[in-house]
Write an enzyme that holds these catalytic residues in place. Structure first.
Site, PDB file in Angstrom:
ATOM      1  CG  HIS A   1      -1.983   0.930   1.035  1.00 53.41           C
ATOM      2  ND1 HIS A   1      -3.436   0.682   1.155  1.00 53.41           N
ATOM      3  CD2 HIS A   1      -1.854   2.245   1.137  1.00 53.41           C
ATOM      4  CE1 HIS A   1      -4.138   1.809   1.136  1.00 53.41           C
ATOM      5  NE2 HIS A   1      -3.333   2.847   0.946  1.00 53.41           N
TER       6      HIS A   1
ATOM      7  CG  HIS B   1      -1.384   6.167  -2.602  1.00 51.47           C
ATOM      8  ND1 HIS B   1      -2.523   6.027  -3.534  1.00 51.47           N
ATOM      9  CD2 HIS B   1      -1.763   5.748  -1.519  1.00 51.47           C
ATOM     10  CE1 HIS B   1      -3.593   5.539  -2.369  1.00 51.47           C
ATOM     11  NE2 HIS B   1      -2.847   5.438  -1.343  1.00 51.47           N
TER      12      HIS B   1
ATOM     13  CG  ASP C   1      -6.294   4.795  -6.670  1.00 49.29           C
ATOM     14  OD1 ASP C   1      -5.845   5.259  -7.593  1.00 49.29           O
ATOM     15  OD2 ASP C   1      -6.544   5.025  -5.535  1.00 49.29           O
TER      16      ASP C   1
ATOM     17  N   GLY D   1      -9.219   7.741  -2.058  1.00 46.16           N
ATOM     18  CA  GLY D   1      -9.835   9.138  -1.453  1.00 46.16           C
ATOM     19  C   GLY D   1     -10.404   9.177  -0.256  1.00 46.16           C
TER      20      GLY D   1
ATOM     21  CG  HIS E   1      -7.608   3.459   0.007  1.00 44.13           C
ATOM     22  ND1 HIS E   1      -7.284   3.101  -1.157  1.00 44.13           N
ATOM     23  CD2 HIS E   1      -6.720   4.309   0.746  1.00 44.13           C
ATOM     24  CE1 HIS E   1      -6.056   3.454  -1.364  1.00 44.13           C
ATOM     25  NE2 HIS E   1      -5.880   4.078  -0.223  1.00 44.13           N
TER      26      HIS E   1
ATOM     27  CD  GLU F   1      -7.539   6.708   4.973  1.00 42.33           C
ATOM     28  OE1 GLU F   1      -7.880   6.423   3.907  1.00 42.33           O
ATOM     29  OE2 GLU F   1      -6.296   7.401   5.077  1.00 42.33           O
TER      30      GLU F   1
ATOM     31  CG  ASP G   1      -1.419   5.867   2.707  1.00 46.56           C
ATOM     32  OD1 ASP G   1      -1.670   5.708   1.504  1.00 46.56           O
ATOM     33  OD2 ASP G   1      -2.144   6.505   3.518  1.00 46.56           O
TER      34      ASP G   1
HETATM   35 ZN   LIG Z   1      -3.715   5.121   0.593  1.00 46.71          ZN
END
Ligand SMILES: [Zn+2]
Length: 357
Positions: free
Chosen positions: A19, A21, A146, A189, A216, A219, A297
């Site tokens: 995970h 980005h 994504d 997002g 995701h 969160e 992340d």
């Molecule tokens: Zn993320």
């Protein structure tokens, strides 16, 4: 406790990460280089590395989005994408990360901002960087493409008002990218007012084509978001998922279906999902028998790295060598990479652990 020996163990351990980005992990140095190349220095508030690093520092979600959008605007040409992926590979080598599943958001470059890029050009750019990284550093990169959930809700006040175009463009890019390393389909997002259910129309075909469903959820929203991701998107893993801790029945469901969580402790604290590490449920989720992984992340934006996240496990959550190695092994186990590569990476990992435990 984080002893010097444990620090050394963490650094030397061959790690995997599932995970992270691409757009959220570009170092300030590279952002400056891209801004110079593309005559976009005016779009940055600082023109030196220290100034950019200060600007990167997380203050609140809206500042985070501002920074993210500005960084994203620096990526204009296929060779810009090649550069940032190559830099990813260099970072992997520095941290001894053998495998990374990197999340990339093609819609932001194809539809949200008109850059005049096509899907094949985008794929060529990221894969040129991937090949160079593999050749030079011996690291393996695979992709999760994504959907930026918020782009599908032009009026966030109403979940009815769903625009399928960003999702459909992302699916098209992901399917086109399968021959060059796309293994997962994600949903990123801000979850508030952007529930998972409307996205089922693209997750069905993505899964049908053999991609892992890795949205995701749990969160910035609670258990209902995780449940929606399981029931409507057929989630094979959950990005974050930490707030499942609020619902015992949901935890049982995650265990029963053997759905792993991609946990990012420092990101959760920066985004104020939890006030501090002491309040973070990482260890509890692990002890309850869920499959947990640790990840970084958007590392430069949260002033972290994968090595630092493992140090958090040792220093704040009390993991010893055996515990750290078990968590590290989970990342290889849940990866979407082809089976022969996974078998090789796991064999290398197990051999290292056997020699260093
Ligand atoms: Zn993320």
């Amino acid at each position: 406790m984080l002893t010097p020996e444990l620090k050394q163990f963490i650094r030397a351990m061959p790690k995997a990460e599932v995970h992270i980005h691409l757009e959220g992990s570009i170092a300030p140095e590279t952002v400056l280089e891209l801004a110079r190349r593309n005559n976009r220095l005016d779009n940055l508030p600082a023109h030196d590395v220290d100034g950019l690093r200060r600007w990167y520092t997380f203050t609140d979600f809206s500042h985070f989005v501002t920074v993210y959008v500005a960084i994203m605007g620096m990526l204009q040409k296929p060779e810009d994408f090649a550069l940032v992926v190559y830099e990813h590979g260099a970072d992997m080598a520095r941290q001894n990360i053998r495998y990374r599943e990197v999340t990339f958001t093609p819609y932001l470059h194809l539809g949200w901002e008109q850059k005049g890029l096509t899907i094949p050009e985008l794929l060529d750019g990221i894969n040129e960087g991937r090949e160079r990284a593999r050749t030079e550093f011996g690291v393996e990169i695979r992709w999760v493409f994504d959907v930026p959930r918020n782009a599908n809700f032009p009026d966030p006040a109403s979940a009815e008002n769903y625009n399928p175009e960003p999702s459909e463009l992302t699916l098209e890019a992901a399917l086109a990218g399968q021959p060059c390393g796309v293994v997962g389909f994600g949903l990123g997002g801000y979850e508030v007012n952007c529930p998972p259910e409307p996205f089922a129309h693209v997750f069905g075909p993505a899964k049908g084509a053999g991609l892992l469903s890795v949205p995701h959820a749990g969160e910035t929203e609670g258990p209902a978001s995780v449940r929606g991701a399981l029931d409507h998107l057929g989630a094979d893993r959950i990005g974050h998922g930490v707030r499942a801790i609020e619902d015992p029945a949901l935890l049982e469901e995650l265990k029963k279906r053997a759905v792993p969580l991609e946990i990012n402790p420092t990101s959760n604290i920066a985004l104020r999902v939890y006030p501090d590490y002491a309040a973070h449920p990482f260890r509890r989720l692990d002890e309850l028998g869920l499959t947990v992984t640790v990840n970084s992340d958007d590392p430069p934006l949260f002033n972290t790295s994968l090595v630092q996240e493992y140090e958090v496990l040792a220093g704040h959550f009390g993991y010893d060598r055996a515990g750290l190695a078990r968590i590290a092994r989970n990342a290889y186990r849940v990866a979407g990479v082809e089976n022969d590569v996974k078998t090789r990476l796991l064999a290398e990992f197990d051999a290292w652990v056997a020699a260093n435990m």
